[in-house]
Design a protein around this motif. Structure first.
Motif, PDB file in Angstrom:
ATOM      1  N   LYS A 391      18.153  32.921   8.435  1.00  0.00           N
ATOM      2  CA  LYS A 391      17.887  33.286   9.833  1.00  0.00           C
ATOM      3  C   LYS A 391      18.408  32.142  10.701  1.00  0.00           C
ATOM      4  O   LYS A 391      17.708  31.157  10.940  1.00  0.00           O
ATOM      5  CB  LYS A 391      16.384  33.473  10.057  1.00  0.00           C
ATOM      6  N   GLN A 392      19.663  32.297  11.136  1.00  0.00           N
ATOM      7  CA  GLN A 392      20.313  31.174  11.798  1.00  0.00           C
ATOM      8  C   GLN A 392      19.627  30.780  13.101  1.00  0.00           C
ATOM      9  O   GLN A 392      19.580  29.595  13.455  1.00  0.00           O
ATOM     10  CB  GLN A 392      21.781  31.507  12.069  1.00  0.00           C
ATOM     11  N   LYS A 393      19.084  31.751  13.803  1.00  0.00           N
ATOM     12  CA  LYS A 393      18.419  31.432  15.070  1.00  0.00           C
ATOM     13  C   LYS A 393      17.223  30.511  14.836  1.00  0.00           C
ATOM     14  O   LYS A 393      17.017  29.527  15.575  1.00  0.00           O
ATOM     15  CB  LYS A 393      17.960  32.716  15.755  1.00  0.00           C
ATOM     16  N   ALA A 394      16.431  30.787  13.809  1.00  0.00           N
ATOM     17  CA  ALA A 394      15.263  29.954  13.488  1.00  0.00           C
ATOM     18  C   ALA A 394      15.703  28.572  13.009  1.00  0.00           C
ATOM     19  O   ALA A 394      15.081  27.551  13.338  1.00  0.00           O
ATOM     20  CB  ALA A 394      14.415  30.637  12.433  1.00  0.00           C
ATOM     21  N   ILE A 395      16.792  28.535  12.244  1.00  0.00           N
ATOM     22  CA  ILE A 395      17.301  27.251  11.739  1.00  0.00           C
ATOM     23  C   ILE A 395      17.814  26.395  12.891  1.00  0.00           C
ATOM     24  O   ILE A 395      17.530  25.190  12.960  1.00  0.00           O
ATOM     25  CB  ILE A 395      18.410  27.494  10.695  1.00  0.00           C
ATOM     26  N   THR A 396      18.555  27.023  13.814  1.00  0.00           N
ATOM     27  CA  THR A 396      19.084  26.290  14.972  1.00  0.00           C
ATOM     28  C   THR A 396      17.947  25.749  15.834  1.00  0.00           C
ATOM     29  O   THR A 396      18.017  24.623  16.342  1.00  0.00           O
ATOM     30  CB  THR A 396      19.984  27.198  15.805  1.00  0.00           C
TER      31      THR A 396
END
Length: 528
Positions: A391-396
């Motif tokens: 989940k790239q949004k959460a990682i970012t």
């Protein structure tokens, strides 16, 4: 025979009596007799009674075979440090009957690295020290048990008055593991040495400029750092300190503690979490432009920015049943370090690698379930097995604050001056290292509360000497050629020869040893 102290309420003078117990044959009972031997002056020193003063006895013939030869160089250094820092005078004022024993045990703890009191008799036979006689293990236990809270606090007060009034005081805690099952404050808590044993906690206050400790407090092992601040402020008030400046890490941060510091009109510098709402508000204003040349500091290789903000102050008044609210000025210092950002990123990627491997292999761990759901989309089919999509949004979102950290102060305006001061607080951590390693406090095995209190106090006295030597060695560049143990060993070999009726005769001192004394701020002993 013992000493009794009686204070005259009218003139405030403290008189010292020598109390002797004897058996009354006629009444068949034990009785005591008191004889006034003098009074204490303003410094706490005994002024002998004139009627008891006697001319010194003439020295008789001394057999030439009666003499003592002992190691003298290191204990002489401690004697002079004690005079310089006022430790000897303050101990004498607070512990007039036992200060020499306290000093001798402190000297022993420093020189006999990590050894127990069982070795004191052997050390006594080879070393000159303040008490000058053997202190068996049982006698040391009695001495530890005789250290009272009143005398200990008086010593703290006297020592603190010798410190620079305007210096900041670094405050921190550590955990001390214990095998004892009888001590009330030995509890399971967050062990800072990652030791599985129960523990007590120890709080320590250090002068940032002097590099010397002057206060400690024993706490139950399950007490968190954040809960200790109000008790610290109360203790400082009892010791007579109204103008105090404290440096603390973020483990002590809470709104209640910051309000208490403002309420007591104390200056402070404290680390805080970047995730806090008011920190995020200011960080979002400069997140994209903090990394400019004007904000860069070459010494620390980082960028900094300071914002003046309003602290939402509140004070409950139980006696009136209301709450005082208002705004207090505060300086929020923000920093960005590329090195820290890379360190945080590498650590986070290692965590994601581990979580993904657990999901793909099917070896899921219950304690990681929230992290699985937060950072990955997980789908499973009988044919294709488990598919993991980040989940790239959460990682970012998790990575956006990497490299940033924050300090708050109600006095220091300059961000680099604040960082300098905060980085200096590692003297407390190094002091804890000295206590645990050199002074044998990594695990305590005493079985009574009174013995533990006394042992901690004597170890604290030893820590004052170690801290002074460490500061001098650091400032004068002695660590380039010596470890602390090597320096003490270099001086410890200097001998002294004692003959009853004659002054102490010091043996040969090399040029290098003489230079070491001078570098440490001590005049070398005089030799024949």
């Amino acid at each position: 025979m013992s000493l009794v102290y009686v204070t005259n309420k009218k003139n405030g003078t403290t008189y010292v009596y020598e109390s002797t117990n004897y058996w009354d044959k006629e009444k068949k009972q034990s009785r005591s007799k008191r004889v006034c031997i003098g009074k204490l002056d303003e410094a706490g020193n005994l002024v002998p009674s004139k009627r008891l003063a006697m001319p010194p006895a003439k020295q008789g013939p001394v057999p030439s075979t009666v003499m003592k030869r002992s190691f003298y160089g290191a204990t002489y250094l401690f004697d002079k440090i004690g005079e310089l820092l006022g430790v000897t005078a303050d101990l004498k004022a607070c512990f007039p009957e036992s200060y020499k024993q306290i000093l001798s045990i402190a000297y022993f703890l420093i020189l006999e690295d990590r050894n127990t009191m069982l070795r004191f008799p052997k050390w006594d036979r080879t070393h000159s020290h303040p008490y000058g006689s053997c202190i068996p293990s049982q006698r040391s236990s009695d001495l530890f048990a005789s250290v009272t809270e009143e005398a200990k606090n008086r010593f703290f007060s006297l020592q603190a008055k010798r410190r620079t009034e305007n210096e900041y005081w670094a405050y921190d805690t550590t955990s001390v593991s214990s095998y004892s099952e009888s001590l009330k404050q030995v509890k399971y808590g967050i062990n800072k040495d990652h030791d599985p044993l129960a523990q007590i906690n120890l709080a320590l206050l250090f002068g940032e400029e002097s590099g010397l400790p002057f206060y400690y407090r024993k706490l139950a092992g399950n007490i968190s750092d954040v809960k200790t601040v109000k008790h610290l402020l109360a203790d400082l008030g009892n010791l007579g300190f109204s103008k105090v400046k404290l440096v603390m890490d973020r483990g002590f941060y809470s709104k209640e503690n910051i309000d208490a510091l403002y309420q007591n009109h104390l200056k402070f510098l404290m680390a805080t979490k970047v995730s806090l709402k008011y920190v995020q508000e200011e960080l979002n204003k400069v997140r994209d432009n903090i990394r400019t040349r004007a904000n860069y500091n070459a010494s620390y290789q980082l960028y900094s920015h300071t914002a003046t903000i309003d602290w939402e102050y509140s004070q409950k008044r139980p006696y009136k049943g209301d709450v005082i609210e208002g705004k207090r000025r505060m300086y929020l210092h923000l920093y960005f370090s590329g090195e820290k950002a890379l360190e945080h990123e590498n650590r986070f990627n290692a965590l994601l690698d581990r979580l993904e491997a657990e999901l793909v292999s099917g070896n899921r761990k219950a304690e990681h379930e929230k992290q699985y759901a937060k950072y990955f989309e997980i789908t499973s089919t009988p044919k294709r097995g488990t598919k993991v999509t980040p989940k790239q949004k959460a990682i970012t979102q998790a990575e956006k604050d990497y490299g940033f950290f924050a300090l708050i102060s109600n006095e220091i305006k300059d961000p680099i001056a604040a960082l300098d001061l905060y980085r200096n607080k590692d003297i407390v951590e190094k002091a804890f290292g000295n206590l645990k390693e050199r002074l044998n406090l990594r695990r305590t095995a005493v079985s009574s509360e009174s013995s533990l209190e006394g042992k901690l106090f004597v170890q604290f006295i030893a820590l004052i000497y170690l801290s002074y030597i460490k500061k001098q060695m650091s400032e004068k560049g002695l660590y380039k050629n010596y470890t602390m143990q090597e320096l003490l060993d270099e001086l410890d070999v200097i001998e002294a020869f004692e003959n009853p009726g004659s002054a102490v005769r010091v043996g040969e001192i090399t040029k290098k040893q003489s230079q070491l004394y001078n570098t440490l701020g001590v005049v070398p002993p005089t030799t024949l």
